[in-house]
Design an enzyme around this catalytic site. Structure first.
Site, mmCIF file in Angstrom:
data_model
loop_
_atom_site.group_PDB
_atom_site.id
_atom_site.type_symbol
_atom_site.label_atom_id
_atom_site.label_comp_id
_atom_site.label_asym_id
_atom_site.label_seq_id
_atom_site.Cartn_x
_atom_site.Cartn_y
_atom_site.Cartn_z
ATOM 1 N N MET A 64 21.443 -43.549 -72.213
ATOM 2 C CA MET A 64 20.763 -44.320 -73.254
ATOM 3 C C MET A 64 21.562 -45.585 -73.600
ATOM 4 S SD MET A 64 17.934 -42.785 -73.627
ATOM 5 C CE MET A 64 17.905 -41.890 -72.076
ATOM 6 N N VAL A 108 26.024 -37.104 -70.625
ATOM 7 C CA VAL A 108 25.256 -37.884 -69.651
ATOM 8 C C VAL A 108 24.120 -38.631 -70.355
ATOM 9 C CG1 VAL A 108 23.863 -37.815 -67.540
ATOM 10 C CG2 VAL A 108 25.880 -36.357 -67.752
ATOM 11 N N CYS A 109 23.441 -37.958 -71.265
ATOM 12 C CA CYS A 109 22.344 -38.606 -71.992
ATOM 13 C C CYS A 109 22.851 -39.774 -72.828
ATOM 14 C CB CYS A 109 21.628 -37.603 -72.894
ATOM 15 S SG CYS A 109 20.829 -36.255 -72.003
ATOM 16 N N SER A 110 23.998 -39.592 -73.461
ATOM 17 C CA SER A 110 24.581 -40.673 -74.269
ATOM 18 C C SER A 110 24.879 -41.889 -73.399
ATOM 19 C CB SER A 110 25.861 -40.191 -74.956
ATOM 20 O OG SER A 110 25.571 -39.180 -75.890
ATOM 21 N N SER A 116 24.412 -35.270 -75.704
ATOM 22 C CA SER A 116 25.075 -34.762 -74.500
ATOM 23 C C SER A 116 25.733 -35.951 -73.797
ATOM 24 C CB SER A 116 24.092 -34.051 -73.571
ATOM 25 O OG SER A 116 23.278 -34.984 -72.891
#
Length: 153
Positions: free
Chosen positions: A48, A43-45, A41
């Site tokens: 991280m 935002v998650c990318s 996703s």
């Protein structure tokens, strides 16, 4: 959601198909748990990738970072490889969300982990926690502030 002062629930999750990570094995180190909804996703990318860039700062505070989501270990491995991540992503896959639930950050409606951060001290106590809106990258400032507070003790 578990808060400062609570003992961090122990867990054992897969980092690879044949490697399990136990939280209790990291006593004597500070531990950062970054719960997030899903690999791939946007935002998650971004989140991280930011933490990957911050690893040298985390390690200066004797801290080990783990990302945790309900994605499978195979999904995590592909995501780690694609994004060139240098920290373990742990699969809270089966029983689905068990660790997220133990930390009070499982979203029953979506079947995913909420976006939450925990800094755990060397003795296994939660030193700081933060629940972020799902669509917002929480950044690293809160983590660094918590690690700096622990360094003062």
């Amino acid at each position: 959601m578990l808060e400062k002062g609570a003992m961090a629930p122990d867990f054992e999750l897969n980092a690879t198909p044949d490697q399990k990570i136990k939280l209790k094995d990291f006593r004597g180190k500070n531990v950062i748990l970054a719960f997030y909804p899903a690999d791939w996703s946007p935002v998650c990318s971004d989140q991280m990738a930011l933490y990957n860039e911050m690893l040298k700062y985390f390690s200066k505070h004797n801290a080990q970072l783990f990302g945790i989501s309900v994605d499978s270990v195979w999904c995590h491995l592909a995501f780690e490889d694609n994004r060139k991540l240098h920290f373990p992503l742990l699969a809270d896959f089966e029983p689905k969300g068990e660790v997220s639930k133990a930390y009070g950050v499982y979203d029953e409606k979506t079947g995913e982990s909420k976006r939450a951060l925990f800094v755990i001290d060397e003795e296994g106590k939660i030193a700081w926690s933060y629940l972020s809106p799902v669509a917002v990258n929480p950044g690293a400032d809160g983590i660094l502030d918590a690690l700096e507070e622990l360094a003062k003790k």
